[in-house]
Design a protein around this motif. Sequence first.
Motif: not given
Ligand SMILES: Cc1cc2nc3c(=O)[nH]c(=O)nc-3n(C[C@H](O)[C@H](O)[C@H](O)COP(=O)(O)O)c2cc1C
Length: 219
Positions: A131-133, A209-211, A185-187, A53-55
Amino acid sequence: MYLTFRPSAAAAVAAIILLLAPAPAAGQDPKPIQLPPAKTEGGKPLMDALKARQSARTFAPDALAPQVLSNLLWAANGVNRPDGRRTAPSARNWQEVDVYVVLADGAYVYDAVGHALKPVAAGDHRAKTGTQSYVADAPVNLVYVADMAKTGQSPAEERDLFTPADAGFIAQNAYLFCASEGLAVVVRGLIDRPVLAKALNLRPDQKIILAQTVGRPTK
Ligand SMILES: Cc1cc2nc3c(=O)[nH]c(=O)nc-3n(C[C@H](O)[C@H](O)[C@H](O)COP(=O)(O)O)c2cc1C
């Protein structure tokens, strides 16, 4: 016995017909999409998914296959029991967080009971989901919207604390599904909420809340 939504053969045929239908032309209203039944077996063992799991913030632009989108939505917040409860928990079983699905050809809301996408807006609104490209070109942006009308007469503090928690469970389910499937994936919380609420035709008591952006990783 598998406790999952199983549509009739007729519904499955309808799903195939709908999914093979051409994408709507610009300006044309999107049609409801019956998703193929989710494949609810297999995937990586949980501990392997947790390790992966990672972003990610780069995405291939290719659309996800209907089966992958179906599995993703079921994993995120699908019905997993005969009484209609979901893969994600919700405070007091409000089930108040709706998953909006913003694709290149339109915006939809996920109907978990029917395992279908109901159109909410025509056109490509992906760029308005954050807001990110990268959000503009990634194939899928999920938007977690709390319908405060479903939180009843609960105290305001509970409603304010529990609805973001409920969205977080859905997002983590999606993260783990993506980790299992090798998807990027990224939240995201960085959203111009008034702009997105307008694009999705939300009521004032629906709160974004979130995307969460999903796609195939770039090579
Ligand atoms: C509530 C929340 C809001 C976040 N918002 C953003 C965002 O707007 N843009 C983004 O690129 N990452 C966003 N993130 C991702 C975090 O930056 C990311 O989870 C963190 O850097 C840790 O990296 P990992 O998910 O790879 O462990 C968000 C994460 C959470 C939990």
